[in-house]
Design a protein around this motif. Structure first.
Motif, mmCIF file in Angstrom:
data_model
loop_
_atom_site.group_PDB
_atom_site.id
_atom_site.type_symbol
_atom_site.label_atom_id
_atom_site.label_comp_id
_atom_site.label_asym_id
_atom_site.label_seq_id
_atom_site.Cartn_x
_atom_site.Cartn_y
_atom_site.Cartn_z
ATOM 1 N N LYS A 1 43.251 -24.509 30.126
ATOM 2 C CA LYS A 1 42.542 -24.491 28.851
ATOM 3 C C LYS A 1 43.453 -24.198 27.665
ATOM 4 N N VAL A 2 44.601 -23.568 27.917
ATOM 5 C CA VAL A 2 45.519 -23.313 26.801
ATOM 6 C C VAL A 2 46.084 -24.620 26.250
ATOM 7 N N ASN A 3 46.024 -25.675 27.053
ATOM 8 C CA ASN A 3 46.553 -26.969 26.620
ATOM 9 C C ASN A 3 45.473 -27.901 26.079
ATOM 10 N N GLY A 4 44.203 -27.504 26.199
ATOM 11 C CA GLY A 4 43.143 -28.351 25.678
ATOM 12 C C GLY A 4 41.924 -28.351 26.573
ATOM 13 N N ALA A 5 41.094 -29.385 26.432
ATOM 14 C CA ALA A 5 39.834 -29.465 27.173
ATOM 15 C C ALA A 5 39.581 -30.895 27.621
ATOM 16 N N PHE A 6 38.897 -31.021 28.756
ATOM 17 C CA PHE A 6 38.381 -32.308 29.204
ATOM 18 C C PHE A 6 37.023 -32.518 28.524
ATOM 19 N N ARG A 7 36.731 -33.750 28.182
ATOM 20 C CA ARG A 7 35.447 -33.991 27.534
ATOM 21 C C ARG A 7 34.878 -35.340 27.932
ATOM 22 N N CYS A 8 33.560 -35.379 27.920
ATOM 23 C CA CYS A 8 32.810 -36.612 28.151
ATOM 24 C C CYS A 8 32.173 -36.994 26.811
ATOM 25 N N VAL A 9 32.474 -38.198 26.341
ATOM 26 C CA VAL A 9 31.951 -38.669 25.054
ATOM 27 C C VAL A 9 31.092 -39.911 25.304
ATOM 28 N N VAL A 10 29.794 -39.797 25.019
ATOM 29 C CA VAL A 10 28.883 -40.941 25.117
ATOM 30 C C VAL A 10 28.772 -41.550 23.723
ATOM 31 N N ARG A 11 29.247 -42.772 23.590
ATOM 32 C CA ARG A 11 29.272 -43.431 22.281
ATOM 33 C C ARG A 11 28.069 -44.382 22.176
ATOM 34 N N THR A 12 27.232 -44.168 21.152
ATOM 35 C CA THR A 12 26.024 -44.975 20.967
ATOM 36 C C THR A 12 26.163 -45.849 19.725
ATOM 37 N N LEU A 13 25.267 -46.855 19.621
ATOM 38 C CA LEU A 13 25.333 -47.797 18.505
ATOM 39 C C LEU A 13 24.765 -47.216 17.223
ATOM 40 N N ILE A 14 23.684 -46.437 17.326
ATOM 41 C CA ILE A 14 22.979 -46.044 16.104
ATOM 42 C C ILE A 14 22.836 -44.535 15.938
ATOM 43 N N ASP A 15 23.167 -43.770 16.950
ATOM 44 C CA ASP A 15 22.878 -42.333 16.870
ATOM 45 C C ASP A 15 24.132 -41.475 17.029
ATOM 46 N N GLY A 16 25.283 -42.058 16.754
ATOM 47 C CA GLY A 16 26.516 -41.281 16.838
ATOM 48 C C GLY A 16 26.955 -41.032 18.274
ATOM 49 N N ASP A 17 27.811 -40.062 18.438
ATOM 50 C CA ASP A 17 28.386 -39.758 19.747
ATOM 51 C C ASP A 17 27.840 -38.434 20.285
ATOM 52 N N TRP A 18 27.649 -38.389 21.594
ATOM 53 C CA TRP A 18 27.295 -37.144 22.301
ATOM 54 C C TRP A 18 28.544 -36.681 23.043
ATOM 55 N N GLU A 19 28.856 -35.405 22.928
ATOM 56 C CA GLU A 19 30.102 -34.910 23.509
ATOM 57 C C GLU A 19 29.883 -33.553 24.165
ATOM 58 N N ARG A 20 30.448 -33.392 25.359
ATOM 59 C CA ARG A 20 30.471 -32.094 26.026
ATOM 60 C C ARG A 20 31.873 -31.853 26.583
ATOM 61 N N LYS A 21 32.357 -30.618 26.410
ATOM 62 C CA LYS A 21 33.706 -30.263 26.853
ATOM 63 C C LYS A 21 33.655 -29.325 28.062
ATOM 64 N N ILE A 22 34.649 -29.484 28.917
ATOM 65 C CA ILE A 22 34.878 -28.546 30.014
ATOM 66 C C ILE A 22 36.344 -28.133 29.968
ATOM 67 N N GLN A 23 36.571 -26.832 29.933
ATOM 68 C CA GLN A 23 37.933 -26.322 30.007
ATOM 69 C C GLN A 23 38.209 -25.819 31.421
ATOM 70 N N VAL A 24 39.425 -26.032 31.876
ATOM 71 C CA VAL A 24 39.843 -25.591 33.209
ATOM 72 C C VAL A 24 40.735 -24.361 33.060
#
Length: 218
Positions: A84-107
């Motif tokens: 986690k000191v180097n950053g985070a893994f994330r899942c980004v769901v990109r949609t056409l009209i409602d922006g992006d949904w993002e969740r992060k997981i740090q190890v």
């Protein structure tokens, strides 16, 4: 923005990071990106297809996707680079009209060496040097009777107890018995003399006690 989840794993062990999401019926997405910081590990597409794992991540990462709402990223061997000191893994769901949904997981990467050092240091709390807490006094006993001599100790680990015959000059002679107590059956007059118990568990000082045995002939 949600705070990232933290997942703890030992270095050089496998780990799986899991994201679950759902979309309303009128919402569609263009891609699901799995990233480390801003670097794309893999891009997942609406038709169930995917691009290959990016070259920089290919040797240790794989992905399992059950569209449209579950993504599992497997790391074959966790290293300090994933921490986690180097950053985070994330899942980004990109949609056409409602922006992006993002969740992060740090190890949080836990070193085996640090765990071993912690266990060793905790273990030292339970090491106690040997102390003598009870012992036989001088004995006067009839020949052919049974005699028990003891040297009771405390300490961790348990002390080893050795019984020796004491020579005229006060030094130790032959070893007579290992252990505690020492049970002597049908004692003979030739066993009259002084005996010494020596106890040690390898930590701190060795403790000793001497007892005189007088075998009486009827």
């Amino acid at each position: 923005m949600f705070a990232p989840n933290v997942s703890r794993h030992f270095d050089w062990q496998a780990a799986t990071l899991l994201w679950n999401y759902s979309l309303s019926q009128d919402l569609s997405f263009t891609s699901v990106d799995i990233e480390f910081n801003s670097d794309i590990i893999v891009r997942l597409l609406p038709n169930g297809g995917r691009g290959g794992i990016t070259a920089a991540f290919r040797d240790r990462f794989s992905v399992n996707w059950n569209p449209p709402g579950r993504v599992a990223l497997t790391i074959s061997k966790v290293t300090s680079a994933d921490d986690k000191v180097n950053g985070a893994f994330r899942c980004v769901v990109r949609t056409l009209i409602d922006g992006d949904w993002e969740r992060k997981i740090q190890v949080e990467v836990v070193s085996y060496w640090l765990c071993f050092d912690f266990i060793m240091n905790v273990g030292l709390v339970y090491i106690e040097q040997t102390q003598l807490i009870g012992y036989s006094g001088d004995q006067h006993i009839n020949e052919n009777s049974n005699l028990t001599l003891f040297c009771n100790t405390t300490g961790k680990p348990t002390a080893n107890v050795t019984w020796t015959r004491v020579l005229d000059d006060g030094s130790n002679g032959d070893k007579m018995f290992l252990g505690n107590p020492w049970f002597i059956r049908n004692i003979k007059r030739t066993m009259s003399g002084t005996y010494r118990c020596t106890a040690s568990n390898g930590f701190g000082n060795t403790v000793t006690h001497s007892v005189h045995v007088n075998v009486i002939c009827k």
